[in-house]
Scaffold this motif. Sequence first.
Motif, PDB file in Angstrom:
ATOM      1  N   PRO A  68       0.855  -1.180   0.000  1.00  0.00           N
ATOM      2  CA  PRO A  68       0.000   0.000   0.000  1.00  0.00           C
ATOM      3  C   PRO A  68       0.895   1.235   0.000  1.00  0.00           C
ATOM      4  N   PRO A  69       0.544   2.265  -0.742  1.00  0.00           N
ATOM      5  CA  PRO A  69       1.430   3.411  -0.903  1.00  0.00           C
ATOM      6  C   PRO A  69       1.794   4.108   0.402  1.00  0.00           C
ATOM      7  N   ARG A  70       1.014   4.011   1.414  1.00  0.00           N
ATOM      8  CA  ARG A  70       1.277   4.728   2.659  1.00  0.00           C
ATOM      9  C   ARG A  70       1.510   3.763   3.820  1.00  0.00           C
ATOM     10  N   SER A  71       2.010   2.552   3.568  1.00  0.00           N
ATOM     11  CA  SER A  71       2.114   1.533   4.601  1.00  0.00           C
ATOM     12  C   SER A  71       3.014   1.915   5.762  1.00  0.00           C
ATOM     13  N   GLY A  72       4.020   2.742   5.571  1.00  0.00           N
ATOM     14  CA  GLY A  72       4.899   3.151   6.662  1.00  0.00           C
ATOM     15  C   GLY A  72       4.366   4.339   7.437  1.00  0.00           C
ATOM     16  N   ASP A  73       3.375   5.044   6.885  1.00  0.00           N
ATOM     17  CA  ASP A  73       2.882   6.266   7.514  1.00  0.00           C
ATOM     18  C   ASP A  73       2.258   6.016   8.874  1.00  0.00           C
ATOM     19  N   ALA A  74       1.443   4.969   9.005  1.00  0.00           N
ATOM     20  CA  ALA A  74       0.762   4.705  10.267  1.00  0.00           C
ATOM     21  C   ALA A  74       1.764   4.385  11.367  1.00  0.00           C
ATOM     22  N   VAL A  75       2.749   3.584  11.051  1.00  0.00           N
ATOM     23  CA  VAL A  75       3.758   3.246  12.045  1.00  0.00           C
ATOM     24  C   VAL A  75       4.584   4.473  12.389  1.00  0.00           C
ATOM     25  N   PHE A  76       4.962   5.242  11.375  1.00  0.00           N
ATOM     26  CA  PHE A  76       5.765   6.442  11.588  1.00  0.00           C
ATOM     27  C   PHE A  76       5.039   7.420  12.513  1.00  0.00           C
ATOM     28  N   ALA A  77       3.743   7.541  12.362  1.00  0.00           N
ATOM     29  CA  ALA A  77       2.964   8.480  13.173  1.00  0.00           C
ATOM     30  C   ALA A  77       2.963   8.096  14.647  1.00  0.00           C
ATOM     31  N   ASN A  78       3.118   6.796  14.949  1.00  0.00           N
ATOM     32  CA  ASN A  78       3.046   6.332  16.326  1.00  0.00           C
ATOM     33  C   ASN A  78       4.401   6.128  16.995  1.00  0.00           C
ATOM     34  N   ILE A  79       5.487   6.356  16.301  1.00  0.00           N
ATOM     35  CA  ILE A  79       6.816   6.156  16.875  1.00  0.00           C
ATOM     36  C   ILE A  79       7.305   7.461  17.475  1.00  0.00           C
ATOM     37  N   GLU A  80       7.835   7.365  18.720  1.00  0.00           N
ATOM     38  CA  GLU A  80       8.450   8.532  19.316  1.00  0.00           C
ATOM     39  C   GLU A  80       9.686   8.858  18.494  1.00  0.00           C
ATOM     40  N   ARG A  81       9.865  10.124  18.166  1.00  0.00           N
ATOM     41  CA  ARG A  81      11.025  10.480  17.365  1.00  0.00           C
ATOM     42  C   ARG A  81      11.592  11.826  17.813  1.00  0.00           C
ATOM     43  N   VAL A  82      12.849  11.970  17.514  1.00  0.00           N
ATOM     44  CA  VAL A  82      13.560  13.196  17.824  1.00  0.00           C
ATOM     45  C   VAL A  82      13.306  14.179  16.691  1.00  0.00           C
ATOM     46  N   ASN A  83      13.298  15.444  16.999  1.00  0.00           N
ATOM     47  CA  ASN A  83      13.167  16.468  15.988  1.00  0.00           C
ATOM     48  C   ASN A  83      14.200  16.228  14.896  1.00  0.00           C
ATOM     49  N   ALA A  84      13.785  16.279  13.637  1.00  0.00           N
ATOM     50  CA  ALA A  84      14.666  15.972  12.516  1.00  0.00           C
ATOM     51  C   ALA A  84      15.885  16.891  12.470  1.00  0.00           C
ATOM     52  N   GLU A  85      15.712  18.158  12.807  1.00  0.00           N
ATOM     53  CA  GLU A  85      16.843  19.081  12.805  1.00  0.00           C
ATOM     54  C   GLU A  85      17.860  18.708  13.869  1.00  0.00           C
ATOM     55  N   LEU A  86      17.389  18.333  15.049  1.00  0.00           N
ATOM     56  CA  LEU A  86      18.294  17.922  16.120  1.00  0.00           C
ATOM     57  C   LEU A  86      19.060  16.668  15.717  1.00  0.00           C
ATOM     58  N   PHE A  87      18.366  15.717  15.122  1.00  0.00           N
ATOM     59  CA  PHE A  87      19.008  14.488  14.660  1.00  0.00           C
ATOM     60  C   PHE A  87      20.075  14.798  13.615  1.00  0.00           C
ATOM     61  N   SER A  88      19.750  15.641  12.661  1.00  0.00           N
ATOM     62  CA  SER A  88      20.678  16.005  11.597  1.00  0.00           C
ATOM     63  C   SER A  88      21.920  16.698  12.160  1.00  0.00           C
ATOM     64  N   LEU A  89      21.731  17.608  13.084  1.00  0.00           N
ATOM     65  CA  LEU A  89      22.853  18.311  13.701  1.00  0.00           C
ATOM     66  C   LEU A  89      23.707  17.367  14.550  1.00  0.00           C
ATOM     67  N   THR A  90      23.065  16.488  15.281  1.00  0.00           N
ATOM     68  CA  THR A  90      23.797  15.524  16.108  1.00  0.00           C
ATOM     69  C   THR A  90      24.625  14.598  15.235  1.00  0.00           C
ATOM     70  N   TYR A  91      24.042  14.124  14.146  1.00  0.00           N
ATOM     71  CA  TYR A  91      24.778  13.259  13.237  1.00  0.00           C
ATOM     72  C   TYR A  91      25.982  14.008  12.653  1.00  0.00           C
TER      73      TYR A  91
END
Length: 151
Positions: A5-28
Motif C-alpha cells: 500500500p502506498p502509505r504503509s509506513g505512515d501509520a507506524v511512523f505516526a506512532n513512533i516517538e522520534r527526535v526532531n529531525a533538525e536535532l538528529f541532523s545536527l547531532t549526526y
Amino acid sequence: MAPLPPRSGDAVFANIERVNAELFSLTYGAIVRQLLTDLEEVDEVNKQLDQMGYNIGVRLIDEFLAKSNVSRCADFKETADVIAKVGFKMFLGVTASVTNWDADGMSCSLILEDNPLVDFVELPDTCQGLYYCNILSGVVRGALEMLCTSY
C-alpha cells in the motif's frame, strides 16, 4: 509480489516517538565531525560510519519487525521495496525508490530523494571521498544480515 500500500509506513511512523529531525541532523553532523577529528583519514571515517550503522541495523530490525506488522517477504525485490517504503519511513520519515537492479536481481540501489541527514551540511574540500551518509548503508546491511539469520 503483491504491491505495498502506498502509505504503509505512515501509520507506524505516526506512532513512533522520534527526535526532531533538525536535532538528529545536527547531532549526526557532530558525530561525523568528531570522527574526522579523531581518525583523521577519510577512509577510516567511512569504515567507522558503516560499522556504526551496522551495529544500529542489527538492533533496529527487532523494532521494525515488532512495529511494522510486515509479513515475511517472498524475495529480495519485495524486501528492498519494504525497506524503501516502510523502513525508511518508520525511522527517517522519508521513502526511497528502488532502482538499478542487476540481471540476477541480487543487487539494487535505494535512492533517497529527500535525505534528512544532509540538512545543514556543507563539506569542505578536505573531505573528498567521505561517504557522509555511510551510516545508512551499514544500517541496511546489519538489518538484512539479521533477517537472513532469523529465517
